[in-house]
Design a protein around this motif. Sequence first.
Motif, mmCIF file in Angstrom:
data_model
loop_
_atom_site.group_PDB
_atom_site.id
_atom_site.type_symbol
_atom_site.label_atom_id
_atom_site.label_comp_id
_atom_site.label_asym_id
_atom_site.label_seq_id
_atom_site.Cartn_x
_atom_site.Cartn_y
_atom_site.Cartn_z
ATOM 1 N N ASP A 1 -46.780 -24.778 33.190
ATOM 2 C CA ASP A 1 -45.331 -24.916 33.082
ATOM 3 C C ASP A 1 -44.814 -26.282 33.505
ATOM 4 N N ARG A 2 -45.731 -27.174 33.978
ATOM 5 C CA ARG A 2 -45.239 -28.482 34.409
ATOM 6 C C ARG A 2 -46.400 -29.461 34.479
ATOM 7 N N PHE A 3 -46.114 -30.744 34.202
ATOM 8 C CA PHE A 3 -47.084 -31.832 34.352
ATOM 9 C C PHE A 3 -46.389 -33.002 35.032
ATOM 10 N N VAL A 4 -47.045 -33.564 36.052
ATOM 11 C CA VAL A 4 -46.484 -34.715 36.770
ATOM 12 C C VAL A 4 -47.602 -35.682 37.130
ATOM 13 N N THR B 1 -51.323 -30.669 36.751
ATOM 14 C CA THR B 1 -50.736 -29.569 35.987
ATOM 15 C C THR B 1 -50.480 -28.384 36.907
ATOM 16 N N PHE B 2 -49.427 -27.645 36.608
ATOM 17 C CA PHE B 2 -49.076 -26.456 37.379
ATOM 18 C C PHE B 2 -49.058 -25.242 36.439
ATOM 19 N N SER B 3 -49.654 -24.157 36.890
ATOM 20 C CA SER B 3 -49.671 -22.918 36.113
ATOM 21 C C SER B 3 -49.655 -21.729 37.055
ATOM 22 N N ILE C 1 -44.976 -30.774 47.249
ATOM 23 C CA ILE C 1 -45.820 -31.034 46.097
ATOM 24 C C ILE C 1 -46.225 -32.503 46.083
ATOM 25 N N GLY C 2 -47.493 -32.763 45.706
ATOM 26 C CA GLY C 2 -47.954 -34.133 45.574
ATOM 27 C C GLY C 2 -48.918 -34.523 46.675
ATOM 28 N N ALA C 3 -49.438 -35.747 46.572
ATOM 29 C CA ALA C 3 -50.405 -36.255 47.537
ATOM 30 C C ALA C 3 -49.705 -37.166 48.546
#
Length: 310
Positions: free
Chosen positions: A38-41, A23-25, A293-295
């Motif tokens: 504001d976003r979920f991935v 999640t991003f906030s 963004i991401g692993a």
Amino acid sequence: MTRNEGDRPLILSLGGINMDLVTFSDRLPADGETVVGDRFVTYPGGKGANQAVAAARMGARSAMIGRVGDDTFGPQLVDLLQSVGVETSAVGVTSETNSGIAVISVGEGGQNRIVQVLGANETCGDAEYDAVAALLPHASALMLQLEVSVSLSIRVAELAASQGVNVILDPGPVRAVPNEFHQWVSIITPNETEAEALVGYAIADAHTAANAAGGLLARGVGSAVIKLGAQGAYWADGQASGMVPAFAVEAVDTVAAGDAFNGALAVALSEGHPLETAVRWGCAAGALSVTRIGAQGSMPERHAVMALLN
């Protein structure tokens, strides 16, 4: 001498294979607080898998040893490893068990909080030991973390050390380990939080990192590298030591920066570079990873790391 086939060393990674739920906030919540994101991935992750991808993208032959569950995430995780060139024949499936997951909250500036559920990763055992044993005669390095059982990690570390293969331990997530483990570790690479847990005092700068590195060397590890995030990394091998400054970048997501570091470090050492140079490669790879963004998706390609170094 690097033990390889052709010009590409073989790097083994025994460790966690996870799906990251992110999640991003604007900011991270305080205890007991709810914030609106504001976003979920979802991203493929797990420290072991991340480091295997990092090594592959740095140009090594990379083999992953671990387990996934029989849920919907398992096949996805294996396919994604294969898509970037990681060998997955030693990735098993544990029935009636979930794949490892990590629930990650990312706030402004890329800072993060992570909760892991290890799932199938905790079922690694004799089959994974046998897989490592079969691959070690061809390998240059074995990368370990603490997302599989400590007892298994000790067994494979001892085996690798007996065959002259570098054992690179990323001691995360923090777990208690017996002192005997250290004698089989060629290089230990904690970040500030992990180093604090290992030595019992806060690690904030090069001075405290030097003290921590000295304490870890005294326990029997061959070399210690303390990853200090935006400050860089401190290294010591008992004969020499130094601080490698960080590369200036704009961070958007710090997840897996340490895994990018370890993958690049392992490849550099396997290609015959000295520890200080390998730490510089690690710092460059880690810096590039935080700009994405991401692993696994943030693990940089070799050409980008070389360009930053130059």
